[in-house]
Design a protein around this motif. Structure first.
Motif, PDB file in Angstrom:
ATOM      1  N   UNK A 109       0.819  -1.209   0.000  1.00 34.45           N
ATOM      2  CA  UNK A 109       0.000   0.000   0.000  1.00 34.45           C
ATOM      3  C   UNK A 109       0.854   1.261   0.000  1.00 34.45           C
ATOM      4  N   UNK A 110       0.453   2.236  -0.818  1.00 34.64           N
ATOM      5  CA  UNK A 110       1.091   3.555  -0.858  1.00 34.64           C
ATOM      6  C   UNK A 110       0.027   4.593  -0.562  1.00 34.64           C
ATOM      7  N   UNK A 111       0.353   5.591   0.238  1.00 32.13           N
ATOM      8  CA  UNK A 111      -0.543   6.713   0.492  1.00 32.13           C
ATOM      9  C   UNK A 111       0.144   7.998   0.033  1.00 32.13           C
ATOM     10  N   UNK A 112      -0.547   8.785  -0.770  1.00 31.52           N
ATOM     11  CA  UNK A 112      -0.052  10.074  -1.247  1.00 31.52           C
ATOM     12  C   UNK A 112      -0.761  11.168  -0.460  1.00 31.52           C
ATOM     13  N   UNK A 113       0.004  11.920   0.352  1.00 30.82           N
ATOM     14  CA  UNK A 113      -0.569  12.932   1.240  1.00 30.82           C
ATOM     15  C   UNK A 113      -0.279  14.318   0.673  1.00 30.82           C
ATOM     16  N   UNK A 114      -1.325  15.122   0.504  1.00 28.34           N
ATOM     17  CA  UNK A 114      -1.195  16.468  -0.053  1.00 28.34           C
ATOM     18  C   UNK A 114      -1.289  17.522   1.037  1.00 28.34           C
ATOM     19  N   UNK A 115      -0.674  18.689   0.780  1.00 26.88           N
ATOM     20  CA  UNK A 115      -0.787  19.836   1.678  1.00 26.88           C
ATOM     21  C   UNK A 115      -2.171  20.457   1.522  1.00 26.88           C
ATOM     22  N   UNK A 116      -2.578  21.253   2.511  1.00 24.02           N
ATOM     23  CA  UNK A 116      -3.896  21.875   2.496  1.00 24.02           C
ATOM     24  C   UNK A 116      -3.868  23.236   1.819  1.00 24.02           C
ATOM     25  N   UNK A 117      -4.983  23.598   1.184  1.00 25.66           N
ATOM     26  CA  UNK A 117      -5.197  24.990   0.784  1.00 25.66           C
ATOM     27  C   UNK A 117      -5.396  25.828   2.042  1.00 25.66           C
ATOM     28  N   UNK A 118      -4.740  26.970   2.091  1.00 29.82           N
ATOM     29  CA  UNK A 118      -4.835  27.860   3.247  1.00 29.82           C
ATOM     30  C   UNK A 118      -5.332  29.236   2.793  1.00 29.82           C
ATOM     31  N   UNK A 131      -9.185  29.945 -18.765  1.00 25.99           N
ATOM     32  CA  UNK A 131      -9.808  30.491 -17.569  1.00 25.99           C
ATOM     33  C   UNK A 131      -8.799  30.922 -16.525  1.00 25.99           C
ATOM     34  N   UNK A 132      -9.265  31.110 -15.312  1.00 20.47           N
ATOM     35  CA  UNK A 132      -8.426  31.555 -14.204  1.00 20.47           C
ATOM     36  C   UNK A 132      -8.284  30.439 -13.173  1.00 20.47           C
ATOM     37  N   UNK A 133      -7.274  30.568 -12.333  1.00 19.89           N
ATOM     38  CA  UNK A 133      -6.983  29.546 -11.327  1.00 19.89           C
ATOM     39  C   UNK A 133      -8.136  29.422 -10.333  1.00 19.89           C
ATOM     40  N   UNK A 134      -8.501  28.176 -10.029  1.00 17.42           N
ATOM     41  CA  UNK A 134      -9.566  27.893  -9.076  1.00 17.42           C
ATOM     42  C   UNK A 134      -9.102  26.842  -8.081  1.00 17.42           C
ATOM     43  N   UNK A 135      -9.597  26.909  -6.833  1.00 14.54           N
ATOM     44  CA  UNK A 135      -9.200  25.901  -5.840  1.00 14.54           C
ATOM     45  C   UNK A 135      -9.618  24.506  -6.273  1.00 14.54           C
ATOM     46  N   UNK A 136      -8.812  23.533  -5.888  1.00 15.56           N
ATOM     47  CA  UNK A 136      -9.111  22.125  -6.128  1.00 15.56           C
ATOM     48  C   UNK A 136      -9.359  21.463  -4.780  1.00 15.56           C
ATOM     49  N   UNK A 137     -10.592  21.034  -4.554  1.00 13.94           N
ATOM     50  CA  UNK A 137     -10.919  20.358  -3.301  1.00 13.94           C
ATOM     51  C   UNK A 137     -10.259  18.987  -3.283  1.00 13.94           C
TER      52      UNK A 137
END
Length: 387
Positions: A109-118, A131-137
């Motif tokens: 098993x591998x887990x890929x952990x991402x940083x949070x949007x702040x 278009x323009x940059x938009x947050x990715x949930x």
């Protein structure tokens, strides 16, 4: 696909990239170790100029069933979170996430952990074409991480690279409010059992989407560059998984399919060259197949063409997460097909009975699948599914 590279090596060569240590355990009784180095890559863009994710950790465990807080996790923590544009990682380009020592043995098993949007600082975002940059949930990705089940082995005193292949096309889901969510489709492939396929399309077809498929399922994909070159990597050796079909799709051109392409470990199989590229006929503009999946389902919709009894995926899109709506542009023209024999160029011939004939398949997250036949010689806007 956009790829992250990771490698398993012995501690004595952790800083020496792909160089193996060799030798034995030096006569000591200590537990033998290897080193995990992780890299990343991506697939075609599907309507985006940029897809940004910020990786903070990669975790691995010997158990496929291990939960977040169970024992046995080994963690590669990046010195600082690494922000990557997945769409820059095509044609074999890899982003190196680092390495870490691991006990020798098999991992599941591998887990890929991402940083949070702040706030207004976006660690994970998308830029739709024009278009323009938009947050990715990123549900769960910033906490437990995204789970990838893929066995790989760390040999004592050797180096093994592990490539995380991030399929951006199938990983971005639009929401009803116009926002975007990440539903990652990621594979993990050790380079010790993999090779690659490469080739060229004609310069007029630069920017074409190129897939490596098996049994109508996309394994990896890329975009042909400005010279027409494409590289499909990593691909597990054919003796393990069978040969691959190379599928080429470009707006306003017929689709091209090269069947039964073998992959050899640490080798490149060329299906065409710069002096003799794959040339596909121009065609009428793409038509659109669209509709809804209800109730608003977490579903992937695929457009398949069947030629001589074999299915090939030509396009796919995630249905809108809230409304269930989807839209798939597909070529109405006759596809051209040939079989790889080792001799170049590969002769492609028309399959006229398959022109504009598609099977549209909806694959729900629950595992349920529905499909229907469509003639896409003109746009079809009411191809609906209900689960």
């Amino acid at each position: 696909m956009n790829k992250l590279l990771g490698a398993l090596t012995c501690a004595c060569v952790a800083s020496l990239a792909l160089v193996g240590c060799g030798g034995g355990d030096g006569g000591s009784g200590a537990a033998q170790t290897g080193t995990l180095r992780v890299q990343m890559t991506d697939a075609p863009s599907c309507g985006f100029d940029h897809i940004y994710v910020t990786v903070s950790q990669v975790r691995v465990n010997a158990s496929a069933q291990a939960g977040d807080n169970d024992a046995g996790w080994s963690t590669l923590t990046l010195p600082s979170p690494q922000k990557l544009d997945l769409l820059s990682l095509t044609n074999g380009v890899l982003a190196d996430l680092g390495d870490t020592a691991l006990p020798a043995g098999q991992y599941q098993q591998v887990r890929l952990v991402l940083a949070q949007n702040q706030g207004n600082t976006l660690a994970n975002s998308v830029v739709p074409t024009g278009g323009t940059e938009q947050p990715l949930a990123t549900p769960s990705a910033t906490q437990s991480g995204y789970k990838i089940i893929s066995p790989f082995t760390v040999q004592a005193n050797t180096l093994v690279d592990l490539v995380l292949d991030f399929n951006a096309c199938k990983s971005i889901v639009q929401q009803g409010n116009g926002g975007y969510s990440l539903k990652p489709v990621v594979t993990a492939t050790p380079t010790v059992v993999s090779g690659e396929i490469s080739g060229y399309v004609a310069p007029a077809e630069a920017g074409a989407t190129v897939f490596a498929e098996q049994n109508g399922k996309v394994v990896t994909g890329t975009i042909a560059d400005s010279s027409g070159k494409f590289v499909l990597s990593p691909l597990v050796q054919s003796s393990t998984q069978g040969n691959y079909d190379v599928v080429i799709v470009q707006n306003d051109f017929s689709s091209g399919i090269v069947r039964s392409v073998p992959v050899v470990v640490n080798s490149n199989t060329a299906v065409s060259t710069s002096s003799a590229p794959i040339v596909l006929p121009a065609s009428a503009p793409d038509t659109v197949v669209g509709g809804t999946v209800t109730p608003s389902a977490d579903a992937l919709v695929r457009a398949l063409q069947t030629i001589n009894g074999n299915p090939y995926e030509i396009a796919s899109v995630n249905a809108n997460l809230d409304t269930g709506a989807y839209s798939l542009p597909v070529p109405p023209a006759t596809p051209y097909v040939g079989t790889y024999t080792g001799a170049l160029p590969v002769a492609l011939t028309a399959a006229p009975s398959s022109a504009a004939q598609y099977t549209i398949e909806a694959d729900a997250a629950s595992g349920a699948t529905q499909s229907t036949g469509v003639n896409a010689s003109t746009s079809q806007t009411n191809v609906n599914f209900s689960f």
